[in-house]
Design a protein around this motif. Structure first.
Motif: not given
Length: 608
Positions: A25, A33, A95, A510, A581-582, A585
């Protein structure tokens, strides 16, 4: 015939965390983002679907936003020349694939229309080539060509030089790789007639390169003036009035500017450009084309001299990227960029050390010269996983072990990290304590780690950076920035492993986290039993295993982690805010409506 060429320079620096290979971020890019996402939304994606509007000209004179209805939707990549930096392409692949696909489709359409494609190559990283060593310059060019070939399925005819920075050696290196032309600012070339038509540079080696000069005053008015608020005025500047005596002379107007101009710097600039081009194509005396087609139809006959070195954004050659030359963004403040020289010196010293390690170890591992292997790495450097492993296995000696495969992958990543440290943005802006400097310092930290000499090099590098300060009161230095925000304070693999175990304990699969392939299993069937996790880095192939227990929930979630091999390392308590980060979340989102969402681990929650 009057030719019109629009060239977009599309580039974003590598922003990825060098250990996780994902962009973190960037709060300054809000509401997006990160800056890649923001510029793509505001510019690159819009250029793929640019909207031209019907407009009442009398109403527009009173209100520039007086438009009605969409008259057409145009993929400007099919009508405008463009280069797209490979580091941006790496991000687009993952992305924003629709934007990447629009660029490829636009290039293919231009080949069908004009016989030559709109896309041109660029060195892989946005480095100032006149300041690079001959070996680095060659590798950057070759990697750029190899990446272009893979993405656009053809050979590049032209190349964009970062910041248009050029000297005699740079143009010779470009010509040596078979590139036909480049685009430069008019003040970088002596001896052209101002017509904008292609001219020829001839080097001491006898190699030649065609130069297409762009219109400098037009570029300035588009980038920094108000020309993108007035489509008719822009169309007129693209096809200026020609005196009768000039009617039989071929001329070309080339507008070259950053792609961010059309949307980020100037809202709706893409629409204005589309409307202006629509006006141009309806004129019988003008044609929209690209540089490759122009050069093919008008081979240069005029020889010119290069202003060497020179660049489009520095009045002092290429000093902006190595000295306090006075070039800066805020002219209201006195020049205070004396940090640029020491920063470059420190990066160069580190790069030389990285090269020594790469060559010394590479000679014992690779079948061919390590530098030739590094050049060939450009074919696969934008990929990971099995692709990289198979590439390395083909390049190694026949008796190579699994350990040799992993170390060879680390060496190639060392070379990549070292090249990333010269990204030009770190020197372009006014302050040393900026996100761009921090990023190249993070790549420096990664190269130190991969060299295998971190215990000695980390403190030495901090000392090398110490002189890189603006000298202003309370000003930060590059060494402080490196210690505070660049060098790793927690092993990224440990943070990723903790995040994976936390996800497994919450029933979240994951199989991959950031750049790690993941295998996770419980060590017992009982509730609260420890978990075993193995992570394999998709670029280096390095694999590590851990055992961990999960404690708490929400903001108080913690994983106590230790290496699976008991004799290696100690025990680590990793908190949720340290997870990738992912992953954080995924774990925190279900708590968004609970009382715990506003309570940290030290704050007791009130009973119902």
């Amino acid at each position: 015939m009057h030719s019109v060429i629009i060239h977009h320079h599309l580039y974003q620096p590598p922003r990825e965390d060098p250990w996780l290979e994902v962009v973190p971020t960037e709060p300054s890019a809000a509401p997006d983002h990160d800056w890649n996402a923001r510029i793509n939304r505001e510019c690159y994606a819009r250029l793929a679907m640019a909207e031209a509007h019907l407009c009442d000209r009398r109403a527009a004179a009173r209100d520039p936003d007086a438009r009605a209805g969409i008259a057409r939707v145009v993929n400007l990549y099919a009508w405008c020349s463009f280069d797209v930096g490979a580091t941006l392409c790496e991000w687009l692949d993952a992305e924003a694939p629709d934007t990447m696909r629009a660029m490829q489709e636009g290039d293919a359409a231009s080949v069908r229309r004009w016989g030559h494609g709109n896309a041109i190559a660029a060195p892989y990283h946005h480095v100032i080539l006149p300041l690079a060593s001959p070996r680095e310059r060659t590798t950057e060019i070759r990697w750029g060509i190899r990446d272009f070939r893979r993405r656009f399925h053809r050979e590049p005819e032209g190349i964009w030089l970062p910041e248009c920075a050029a000297d005699e050696d740079t143009l010779d290196a470009v010509a040596k790789e078979g590139i036909a032309y480049t685009i430069l600012a008019p003040y970088q070339v002596r001896g052209h007639d101002g017509s904008g038509m292609p001219v020829r540079w001839r080097g001491a080696s006898g190699r030649t390169l065609t130069i297409v000069p762009y219109d400098g005053s037009l570029a300035g008015d588009v980038a920094f003036g108000g020309l993108l608020r007035d489509a008719p005025a822009l169309a007129q500047r693209l096809t200026p009035y020609r005196h009768a005596s000039d009617q039989h002379t071929d001329r070309c107007t080339t507008l070259a500017t950053d792609g961010e101009t059309f949307g980020h710097h100037h809202k709706s600039g893409d629409s204005t450009l589309t409307e202006a081009l629509s006006m141009v194509v309806q004129q019988t005396s003008s044609r929209v084309t690209n540089s490759a087609s122009l050069v093919a139809m008008n081979p240069p006959t005029t020889d010119v001299q290069l202003v060497s070195p020179s660049a489009w954004s520095c009045a002092h050659g290429v000093e902006r990227w190595r000295s306090n030359c006075g070039c800066r963004l805020d002219d209201s403040k006195p020049p205070a960029q004396q940090w640029r020289g020491p920063l470059r010196t420190a990066i160069e010293r580190l790069s030389n050390h990285s090269h020594e390690v790469f060559e010394r170890e590479g000679l014992t591992l690779f079948r061919d010269d390590p530098w030739e292997v590094r050049d060939r790495y450009g074919d696969v450097v934008a990929q990971d996983g099995d692709v990289l492993e198979q590439f390395v296995k083909r390049e190694l000696r026949a008796d190579a072990s699994a350990h040799h495969v992993q170390r060879a992958r680390e060496l190639l990543e060392l070379a990549r990290a070292a090249m990333r440290t010269f990204t030009s943005c770190a020197w372009f802006f006014d302050e040393v304590d900026r996100i761009e400097v921090r990023q190249v310092l993070r790549y420096a930290a990664r190269s130190i780690e991969l060299s295998g000499h971190a215990s000695r090099l980390m403190p030495e590098f901090v000392q090398w950076l110490a002189p890189a300060t603006s000298g202003a009161p309370n000003a930060g230095s590059a060494s402080e920035l490196f210690v505070r925000e660049a060098m790793p304070h927690r092993d990224a693999t440990i943070c990723a492993a903790a995040g994976v175990i936390a996800c497994a304990a919450h029933g979240i699969a994951t199989p991959r986290v950031a750049t790690f392939d993941v295998t996770v299993r419980p060590l017992a069937e009982a509730s609260g039993a420890p978990w075993n996790v193995t992570l394999a880095h998709r670029r280096t192939g390095a694999a590590r295993s851990f055992v961990g227990h999960v404690h708490g929930t929400g903001p108080g979630l913690t994983v106590t982690l230790s290496a699976a091999e008991a004799e290696i390392g100690g025990t680590h308590d990793v908190h949720v805010h340290e997870f990738p980060e992912s992953v954080a979340r995924l774990l925190l989102r279900p708590m968004a409506l609970s009382d715990e969402a506003l309570c940290d681990e030290a704050t007791p929650t009130r009973s119902a």
